[in-house]
Design an enzyme around this catalytic site. Structure first.
Site, short mmCIF file in Angstrom:
data_model
loop_
_atom_site.label_atom_id
_atom_site.label_comp_id
_atom_site.label_asym_id
_atom_site.label_seq_id
_atom_site.Cartn_x
_atom_site.Cartn_y
_atom_site.Cartn_z
N ARG A 291 -3.21 21.86 -16.21
CA ARG A 291 -2.23 20.85 -16.62
C ARG A 291 -2.44 20.38 -18.06
NH1 ARG A 291 0.37 16.14 -12.72
NH2 ARG A 291 1.73 15.27 -14.29
N HIS B 83 8.28 9.03 -29.40
CA HIS B 83 7.35 10.00 -28.84
C HIS B 83 7.63 11.45 -29.27
CE1 HIS B 83 4.44 11.49 -25.96
NE2 HIS B 83 5.34 12.32 -25.48
N ASN C 31 -0.44 19.00 -22.82
CA ASN C 31 -0.76 18.08 -23.92
C ASN C 31 -0.64 18.71 -25.30
OD1 ASN C 31 -1.36 15.98 -22.18
ND2 ASN C 31 -3.47 16.67 -21.90
N GLU D 47 -4.76 17.13 -13.22
CA GLU D 47 -5.11 17.42 -14.60
C GLU D 47 -6.59 17.65 -14.85
OE1 GLU D 47 -2.84 15.12 -17.44
OE2 GLU D 47 -4.24 15.59 -19.02
N ARG E 2 0.82 -1.23 0.00
CA ARG E 2 0.00 0.00 0.00
C ARG E 2 0.84 1.27 0.00
NH1 ARG E 2 -3.18 -3.41 3.03
NH2 ARG E 2 -5.04 -3.99 1.85
N LYS F 60 2.86 11.57 -11.98
CA LYS F 60 2.05 10.55 -12.67
C LYS F 60 2.93 9.32 -12.85
CE LYS F 60 -0.77 13.20 -15.92
NZ LYS F 60 -0.98 13.32 -17.37
N LYS G 254 6.93 22.94 -15.74
CA LYS G 254 6.04 21.81 -15.45
C LYS G 254 5.63 21.82 -13.98
CE LYS G 254 4.83 17.08 -16.17
NZ LYS G 254 5.09 15.74 -16.64
N HIS H 218 -0.02 16.74 -28.47
CA HIS H 218 -0.16 15.33 -28.15
C HIS H 218 -1.41 14.67 -28.73
CE1 HIS H 218 3.23 16.16 -25.61
NE2 HIS H 218 3.26 14.94 -25.11
N GLU I 144 10.03 17.82 -26.15
CA GLU I 144 9.22 18.23 -24.98
C GLU I 144 9.75 19.54 -24.39
OE1 GLU I 144 6.42 16.97 -23.92
OE2 GLU I 144 6.36 15.01 -24.90
N HIS J 208 -0.01 11.65 -30.41
CA HIS J 208 -0.23 10.28 -29.91
C HIS J 208 -0.73 9.37 -31.01
CE1 HIS J 208 -0.47 11.19 -25.33
NE2 HIS J 208 0.71 10.72 -25.68
N1 LIG Z 1 4.71 10.09 -15.98
C1 LIG Z 1 4.69 11.08 -16.84
O1 LIG Z 1 4.23 12.19 -16.55
C2 LIG Z 1 5.23 10.84 -18.22
C3 LIG Z 1 5.40 11.93 -19.09
C4 LIG Z 1 5.95 11.68 -20.34
C5 LIG Z 1 6.31 10.40 -20.70
N2 LIG Z 1 6.13 9.36 -19.83
C6 LIG Z 1 6.52 8.02 -20.18
O2 LIG Z 1 7.93 7.97 -20.37
C7 LIG Z 1 8.24 6.91 -21.24
C8 LIG Z 1 9.28 7.39 -22.23
O3 LIG Z 1 10.42 7.82 -21.52
P1 LIG Z 1 11.86 7.74 -22.19
O4 LIG Z 1 11.81 8.39 -23.51
O5 LIG Z 1 12.83 8.21 -21.19
O6 LIG Z 1 11.99 6.18 -22.50
P2 LIG Z 1 12.87 5.01 -21.88
O7 LIG Z 1 12.82 4.99 -20.41
O8 LIG Z 1 12.49 3.79 -22.60
O9 LIG Z 1 14.35 5.43 -22.29
C9 LIG Z 1 14.69 5.45 -23.64
C10 LIG Z 1 15.88 4.53 -23.96
O10 LIG Z 1 17.06 5.20 -23.54
C11 LIG Z 1 17.80 4.39 -22.64
N3 LIG Z 1 18.43 5.30 -21.69
C12 LIG Z 1 17.82 6.12 -20.80
N4 LIG Z 1 18.71 6.90 -20.19
C13 LIG Z 1 19.93 6.57 -20.68
C14 LIG Z 1 21.25 7.04 -20.48
N5 LIG Z 1 21.51 8.04 -19.62
N6 LIG Z 1 22.25 6.47 -21.16
C15 LIG Z 1 22.00 5.48 -22.05
N7 LIG Z 1 20.78 5.00 -22.33
C16 LIG Z 1 19.75 5.55 -21.65
C17 LIG Z 1 16.81 3.43 -22.04
O11 LIG Z 1 17.43 2.24 -21.61
C18 LIG Z 1 15.87 3.20 -23.22
O12 LIG Z 1 16.40 2.23 -24.06
C19 LIG Z 1 6.95 6.46 -21.89
O13 LIG Z 1 6.58 5.22 -21.36
C20 LIG Z 1 5.95 7.54 -21.48
O14 LIG Z 1 4.64 7.06 -21.34
C21 LIG Z 1 5.60 9.57 -18.61
#
Ligand SMILES: NC(=O)c1ccc[n+]([C@@H]2O[C@H](COP(=O)([O-])OP(=O)(O)OC[C@H]3O[C@@H](n4cnc5c(N)ncnc54)[C@H](O)[C@@H]3O)[C@@H](O)[C@H]2O)c1
Length: 345
Positions: free
Chosen positions: A228, A249, A232, A224, A108, A130, A214, A235, A172, A239
């Site tokens: 917030r 993305h 988007n 949101e 929990r 989030k 942010k 997006h 972004e 998306h």
């Molecule tokens: N929670 C939120 O508010 C929010 C907002 C935007 C996106 N997201 C989520 O984030 C995800 C995308 O994030 P992302 O683009 O970071 O993807 P990711 O975590 O998959 O990272 C991208 C790639 O880069 C590699 N990587 C990361 N940091 C590294 C580093 N310093 N050196 C070498 N390799 C590295 C990872 O292993 C992966 O292969 C999606 O699932 C999306 O839904 C969440």
């Protein structure tokens, strides 16, 4: 080092930008710490994890599913982690989203923090509380709002990030400038060389500014329901392009931002030269990629967007660079605008 706090009704969270990532050991002192990471991060940084227990996931979006949560919970139990446990996610948005979700539901809720390692997670994913996983093809449908105790964003870690991941995060960052901060947009415009070379101090400034934007939005509207939504921007169409073309993305969001800017021009609220500034910067940043998607498919994907309310979407338009506005638009009306702008019959 910059510190930005997000204090919401439920929690106090601190974001440390330009901090050495290894500081997490001090920040989580006195707790039973477990690292959650992925194989890529383990490869680059694992030899500095010391004897802290570590759970490592397969990299990529495919790990963001409920079975992963179950596997991690079983490992945490094996490691004897109780409510004094502290889960530290070291990775990009995928690891942080999973870490935040597991930590929110394991027993929990246990304490957690992030070492945010990708540009996208530093400016976006790890800020705002989030978290969640996907179910089938529906993204982030299972999750919670829950702030980590801290987020460390160490720009030295961005050196090992693959180029397309870096650019994806840059989209972004540019988005934050477009919706809220004309000066940020201009700084990016004037310093594309420093961005290309991933200059650490310059990136610390940019990430701080972006996180500040942010954080301000999240402080005002954690769940949101209003402000917030401006995050988007780009997006709605983005998306759909991401889902249909399997594009990264940030590249899909870049395409979505141009469509949203064109719709803003069509609505008569954005000057055409501002739209050109946006598309020029995205182009120069290497974020414009070709994509193919039919209008009915756009309509279908936008209609199934979970952020839709009734038959309408809260669509983010811009009045000028640095100023955005949310307008409720019926999906068919939005699609008609799209068809008329791009002369699609
Ligand atoms: N929670 C939120 O508010 C929010 C907002 C935007 C996106 N997201 C989520 O984030 C995800 C995308 O994030 P992302 O683009 O970071 O993807 P990711 O975590 O998959 O990272 C991208 C790639 O880069 C590699 N990587 C990361 N940091 C590294 C580093 N310093 N050196 C070498 N390799 C590295 C990872 O292993 C992966 O292969 C999606 O699932 C999306 O839904 C969440």
């Amino acid at each position: 080092l910059r510190r930005i706090s997000i204090d919401t009704d439920s929690h106090k969270s601190e974001i440390l930008i330009g901090e050495n990532w290894k500081e997490f050991t001090n920040l989580a002192k006195g707790k039973q710490v477990v690292i959650l990471t992925d194989e890529n991060l383990l490869h680059f940084y694992g030899n500095e994890f010391g004897n802290i227990p570590c759970i490592s996931l397969a990299p990529g979006e495919n790990s963001k599913k409920l079975v992963t949560i179950d596997l991690i919970a079983k490992r945490l139990l094996e490691l004897g982690i109780d409510r004094n446990g502290f889960l530290i996610g070291i990775g990009g948005g995928v690891v942080c989203d999973i870490a935040g979700f597991v930590a929110s539901v394991y027993m929990r809720g246990i304490h957690f923090g992030f070492v945010s390692t990708s540009l996208l997670s530093q400016v976006d994913a790890s800020v705002g509380g989030k978290n969640g996983v996907n179910s089938g093809s529906v993204k982030n449908i299972l999750g919670t709002f829950n702030q980590p105790d801290f987020v460390i964003c160490d720009q030295s870690m961005l050196k090992t990030l693959p180029e397309e991941e870096y650019l994806s995060g840059l989209a972004e960052l540019i988005k934050h400038g477009i919706i809220c901060d004309e000066e940020l947009f201009t700084i990016i415009e004037r310093n594309t060389g420093l961005i290309r070379s991933r200059d650490q101090d310059f990136l610390t400034d940019l990430v701080s500014r972006s996180v500040e934007i942010k954080a301000a939005v999240v402080r005002e509207d954690e769940k949101e329901t209003g402000k917030r939504m401006i995050l988007n921007f780009g997006h709605t169409f983005g998306h759909a392009i991401e889902a249909h073309n399997g594009m990264k993305h940030g590249f899909a969001v870049a395409a979505g931002m141009i469509i949203a800017a064109d719709i803003s021009v069509e609505y008569g609220i954005l000057e055409r030269n501002e739209r050109e500034r946006i598309s020029n910067l995205l182009e120069e940043s290497g974020l414009i990629m070709p994509y193919k998607i039919t209008t009915p498919r756009f309509q279908e994907l936008i209609s199934s967007d979970k952020k839709k309310s009734g038959d309408s979407v809260n669509f983010v338009l811009i009045e000028k660079i640095g100023k955005s506005v949310v307008k409720k638009i019926a999906v068919p009306v939005l699609i008609e605008s799209y068809k008329s702008i791009y002369s699609i019959s």
